[in-house]
Design an enzyme around this catalytic site. Structure first.
Site, mmCIF file in Angstrom:
data_model
loop_
_atom_site.group_PDB
_atom_site.id
_atom_site.type_symbol
_atom_site.label_atom_id
_atom_site.label_comp_id
_atom_site.label_asym_id
_atom_site.label_seq_id
_atom_site.Cartn_x
_atom_site.Cartn_y
_atom_site.Cartn_z
ATOM 1 N N SER A 186 0.832 -1.196 0.000
ATOM 2 C CA SER A 186 0.000 0.000 0.000
ATOM 3 C C SER A 186 0.876 1.260 0.000
ATOM 4 O O SER A 186 1.741 1.405 -0.854
ATOM 5 C CB SER A 186 -0.963 -0.046 1.195
ATOM 6 N N ASP A 206 -5.471 -3.490 -3.051
ATOM 7 C CA ASP A 206 -4.527 -3.228 -1.965
ATOM 8 C C ASP A 206 -3.940 -4.513 -1.372
ATOM 9 O O ASP A 206 -4.664 -5.434 -0.983
ATOM 10 C CB ASP A 206 -5.255 -2.444 -0.867
#
Length: 319
Positions: A69, A183
């Protein structure tokens, strides 16, 4: 009687022997470079910038970065030599500027398309491939259709970063080589396992969720009454509104997922050292608090430098 003149003559001959003659020189022991596992945490990820500043200031060399991320964003920019530009961007953010960067989309896979943020990255990273970075870099993503953990270690740096931070429901998924990626924090919030797979001798993790919830607990609760109040509720060291709203519920749920998965995975495969800046009072969406976050990351990194250097001394490798 021992003939010491023999040994003296042998020593003299060895001293006068030209360099490179005879056997090859003995290998030299070196301090290992560290591998960094930079965890996810949305806005709290600006703390990674401070950690990297502290490492550079102390002369601790980074040999590899695995990022999830925002950890992939900061790590990728660092290895690309663009940390200054990222820090300037982070410090310039206000709530109004953040709103201007978010491009609302209707009917897509997320609330925001993310193209305005991509355009800002393209100003500094356009055309750059992961292979160009000079040191190993891996961005962790999740394949939404299968749940597979995806390690992106080659190809477009921008695409890898975008896939790693494509928070489900917030940003559009990234379609890459017939995979739909979101993600990486869904499967590996603090990617120590990636560094281990690359056989790195010293792995340092930066965990941004350490102090959010404390130990996991089971609470016995009565369902006899439903609370409708919207006043602030005290939860540990944080104040939260009872009515979080749609986005707030999604973000808090994702927060819990990251925290619990991080604890489970780090327990099974711990790093050699974990840096854990205290960030529980800063929300996932408070990107405008970059200066505070960078300072806290810097302070945590600086406080742990001596430990890192002792570990480097303890596991010197042949170079």
């Amino acid at each position: 009687m021992m003939n010491w003149s023999f040994f003296r003559s042998a020593d003299a001959a060895a001293t006068l022997e030209p360099a490179g003659a005879g056997s090859s020189p003995a290998p030299v022991l070196k301090k290992p470079k560290i591998a960094l596992a930079l965890g996810g945490g949305a806005a709290r990820g600006w703390a990674h910038i401070g950690v990297l500043r502290a490492l550079d200031e102390a002369g601790v060399e980074v040999g590899m970065i695995a990022g999830t991320s925002i950890g992939a964003l900061v790590g990728g920019c660092y290895l690309a030599g663009k940390l200054d530009e990222l820090e300037n961007f982070a410090r310039s953010l206000t709530m109004r500027r953040m709103a201007a960067l978010l491009d609302l989309t209707i009917g897509g896979g997320g609330l925001f398309a993310g193209m305005r943020l991509t355009k800002r990255m393209q100003e500094h990273l356009e055309g750059m491939a992961i292979e160009d970075l000079g040191r190993p870099f891996v961005a962790v993503a999740t394949e939404i259709r299968t749940g597979h953990e995806v390690w992106i270690d080659s190809g477009s740096l921008i695409t890898a970063i975008r896939a790693s931070y494509a928070l489900p429901g917030i940003f559009e998924p990234i379609r890459c080589n017939n995979r739909v990626l979101v993600d990486g924090a869904l499967v590996n919030p603090v990617p120590v396992t990636v560094c281990r797979a690359y056989e790195q001798p010293l792995v340092v993790a930066v965990n941004l969720h350490y102090d959010l919830y404390g130990r996991s607990a089971v609470v016995k609760h009565s369902a006899s009454r439903q609370s409708l109040e919207t006043q602030f509720e005290r939860d540990g060291d944080r104040d939260r509104r009872a009515n979080l709203g749609l986005t707030g519920v999604m973000v808090e749920a994702f927060n819990i997922i990251q925290d619990r998965i991080s604890r489970a995975r780090l327990a099974g495969d711990p790093p050699d050292l974990a840096l854990q800046p205290r960030l529980s009072d800063i929300g996932l969406s408070e990107f405008h608090r970059a200066s505070e976050l960078i300072e806290r990351g810097y302070n945590e990194g600086r406080a742990r430098i001596a430990e890192i250097q002792r570990m480097q001394e303890a596991i010197k490798i042949y170079g």
